[in-house]
Scaffold this motif. Structure first.
Motif, PDB file in Angstrom:
ATOM      1  N   PRO A 247      25.716  35.491  66.061  1.00 54.59           N
ATOM      2  CA  PRO A 247      26.256  34.840  67.269  1.00 54.59           C
ATOM      3  C   PRO A 247      27.739  35.143  67.480  1.00 54.59           C
ATOM      4  N   GLN A 248      28.520  35.102  66.415  1.00 55.21           N
ATOM      5  CA  GLN A 248      29.947  35.409  66.505  1.00 55.21           C
ATOM      6  C   GLN A 248      30.163  36.864  66.916  1.00 55.21           C
ATOM      7  N   TRP A 249      29.408  37.778  66.322  1.00 56.19           N
ATOM      8  CA  TRP A 249      29.546  39.187  66.674  1.00 56.19           C
ATOM      9  C   TRP A 249      29.176  39.440  68.139  1.00 56.19           C
ATOM     10  N   ASN A 250      28.100  38.821  68.597  1.00 56.07           N
ATOM     11  CA  ASN A 250      27.700  39.020  69.993  1.00 56.07           C
ATOM     12  C   ASN A 250      28.742  38.471  70.960  1.00 56.07           C
ATOM     13  N   GLU A 251      29.359  37.345  70.612  1.00 53.08           N
ATOM     14  CA  GLU A 251      30.413  36.805  71.473  1.00 53.08           C
ATOM     15  C   GLU A 251      31.626  37.715  71.495  1.00 53.08           C
ATOM     16  N   ARG A 252      31.939  38.345  70.368  1.00 51.05           N
ATOM     17  CA  ARG A 252      33.039  39.307  70.340  1.00 51.05           C
ATOM     18  C   ARG A 252      32.715  40.502  71.232  1.00 51.05           C
ATOM     19  N   ARG A 253      31.491  40.973  71.198  1.00 53.78           N
ATOM     20  CA  ARG A 253      31.082  42.058  72.092  1.00 53.78           C
ATOM     21  C   ARG A 253      31.261  41.643  73.551  1.00 53.78           C
ATOM     22  N   ARG A 254      30.871  40.428  73.890  1.00 56.72           N
ATOM     23  CA  ARG A 254      31.009  39.951  75.267  1.00 56.72           C
ATOM     24  C   ARG A 254      32.483  39.865  75.670  1.00 56.72           C
ATOM     25  N   ALA A 255      33.335  39.471  74.732  1.00 57.15           N
ATOM     26  CA  ALA A 255      34.767  39.396  75.035  1.00 57.15           C
ATOM     27  C   ALA A 255      35.347  40.792  75.268  1.00 57.15           C
ATOM     28  N   ILE A 256      34.961  41.757  74.441  1.00 56.83           N
ATOM     29  CA  ILE A 256      35.416  43.140  74.637  1.00 56.83           C
ATOM     30  C   ILE A 256      34.931  43.660  75.983  1.00 56.83           C
ATOM     31  N   ALA A 257      33.660  43.385  76.308  1.00 49.74           N
ATOM     32  CA  ALA A 257      33.105  43.834  77.589  1.00 49.74           C
ATOM     33  C   ALA A 257      33.874  43.232  78.759  1.00 49.74           C
ATOM     34  N   ALA A 258      34.224  41.946  78.666  1.00 46.63           N
ATOM     35  CA  ALA A 258      34.992  41.305  79.737  1.00 46.63           C
ATOM     36  C   ALA A 258      36.363  41.951  79.892  1.00 46.63           C
ATOM     37  N   HIS A 259      36.981  42.300  78.775  1.00 51.02           N
ATOM     38  CA  HIS A 259      38.282  42.981  78.808  1.00 51.02           C
ATOM     39  C   HIS A 259      38.150  44.339  79.485  1.00 51.02           C
ATOM     40  N   TYR A 260      37.167  45.118  79.069  1.00 51.61           N
ATOM     41  CA  TYR A 260      36.944  46.419  79.702  1.00 51.61           C
ATOM     42  C   TYR A 260      36.751  46.268  81.213  1.00 51.61           C
ATOM     43  N   SER A 261      35.884  45.347  81.600  1.00 54.33           N
ATOM     44  CA  SER A 261      35.539  45.203  83.021  1.00 54.33           C
ATOM     45  C   SER A 261      36.760  44.818  83.850  1.00 54.33           C
ATOM     46  N   ALA A 262      37.611  43.934  83.307  1.00 59.95           N
ATOM     47  CA  ALA A 262      38.813  43.542  84.042  1.00 59.95           C
ATOM     48  C   ALA A 262      39.822  44.682  84.095  1.00 59.95           C
TER      49      ALA A 262
END
Length: 343
Positions: A247-262
């Motif tokens: 769960p922690q790893w997947n949330e980190r992936r989502r945070a990286i993805a949000a950074h990329y998208s912005a």
């Protein structure tokens, strides 16, 4: 700065003590095949993914093959699947003796287009295999409705989507059966091959257990032709160490993805879209550019225009939990510079 697509050394260094302890536990037990580590992992992943039953297998490919056989796919049948996926989504259908029927994908998600699935259903259709590509679930509500209406099975390919959800329900809560892959580069990756079948159907789980172990309900009693595809105890023990962090790893992936998208917004690139009600876990963060390469074949492009064009244009940016913010920023700058050069 050279940034890898994935760096398992970082992951394993952080977990070394626990991984070694888990390996020693298995060595000390001398239980190497279908023991307590596999049984516990099966229960843990079934609970996480919204299923009632889990059956460990030797690989994700085997999991898909056995799942297809368990829902009744036989020679002469047709199985609908994505024209834009890893080869095993189709080869397993062939290995089961059936014919893969390819349909094109939604241009926003690269997952099965339900409207095209409906047009592809024939009296020979036995199953639909929606692939949850890059970690984003397919439109499971529409696909499952179609399957119920036509009395065909839904076999979810969640090899890239462990921990993902659709409509608030984990991926394996949809359809008849789902499969996972534990290939080392997956969000939950082993130290070798492995896979799992997840289902709420007792008949499907029982059939997979037979097929993975020489058709034997008990030792030296063989009731049908089966193979040897068992998730071993060592892999299960190592996976259980990693599962606690998923769960922690997947949330980190989502945070990286949000950074990329912005950070990449406004560039002439197609960026990933998390299409509600899907919960994307970003096995890959995949961008798209019309200038990546020319289409491989004009005929294929006419048959499956969206899938073929996507295959010629998508690129995956590094997106793994141990990626640092400095490295994320470096990737963003590298993309911006490269886009400026070629666009």
């Amino acid at each position: 700065m050279s940034i890898p697509q994935i760096d398992l050394k970082r992951q394993h260094e952080a977990l070394r003590a626990e991984l070694m302890e888990a390996a020693a536990r298995v060595l000390d037990s001398c239980r190497f095949v279908l023991g307590p580590e596999v049984q516990t992992l099966e229960r843990e992943l079934a609970a996480l993914c919204g299923a009632r039953l889990g059956v460990g297998t030797g690989s994700g490919t085997d999991a898909l093959l056995l799942a297809l056989k368990a829902v009744g796919v036989v020679p002469g049948d047709e199985v609908i699947t994505s024209a834009f996926s890893f080869v095993a989504s189709a080869t397993t259908v062939v290995m089961a003796g059936a014919t893969p029927v390819f349909v094109d994908v939604d241009p926003a998600t690269y997952n099965l287009d339900p409207a095209q699935v409906e047009r592809a259903i024939t009296p020979r259709t036995r199953a639909v295999v929606p692939v949850h590509l890059y970690g984003q679930p397919a439109a499971m509500d529409a696909i499952c409705d179609l399957a119920r209406a036509h009395r065909v099975a839904v076999v979810g390919d969640a090899a890239q989507a462990v921990g993902a959800a659709y409509g608030g329900r984990p991926v394996a809560a949809w359809g008849d059966v789902s499969i996972l892959s534990f290939y080392p580069t997956k969000n939950l990756g082993g130290c070798g091959d492995g896979g799992m079948v997840l289902t709420t159907r007792d008949d499907v789980a029982e059939r997979v257990r037979l097929l993975r172990d020489h058709g034997a309900p008990r030792r030296y009693t063989h009731v049908e032709l089966g193979g040897c595809s068992r998730l071993d105890e060592l892999q299960a023990a190592l996976l259980r160490v990693k599962l606690k962090r998923l769960p922690q790893w997947n949330e980190r992936r989502r945070a990286i993805a949000a950074h990329y998208s912005a950070a990449l917004a406004g560039l002439p690139l197609g960026l990933p879209i998390e299409q509600a009600p899907a919960h994307h876990i970003y096995h890959q963060y995949t961008v798209r550019s019309a200038k990546r390469e020319a289409l491989a074949a004009a005929l294929a492009a006419r048959e499956f225009p969206v899938a073929t064009q996507a295959a010629a244009e998508v690129l995956c940016l590094p997106c793994f939990p141990e990626l640092t913010d400095l490295e994320v920023a470096e990737v963003v700058e590298a993309v911006k510079r490269s886009v400026a050069e070629v666009m």
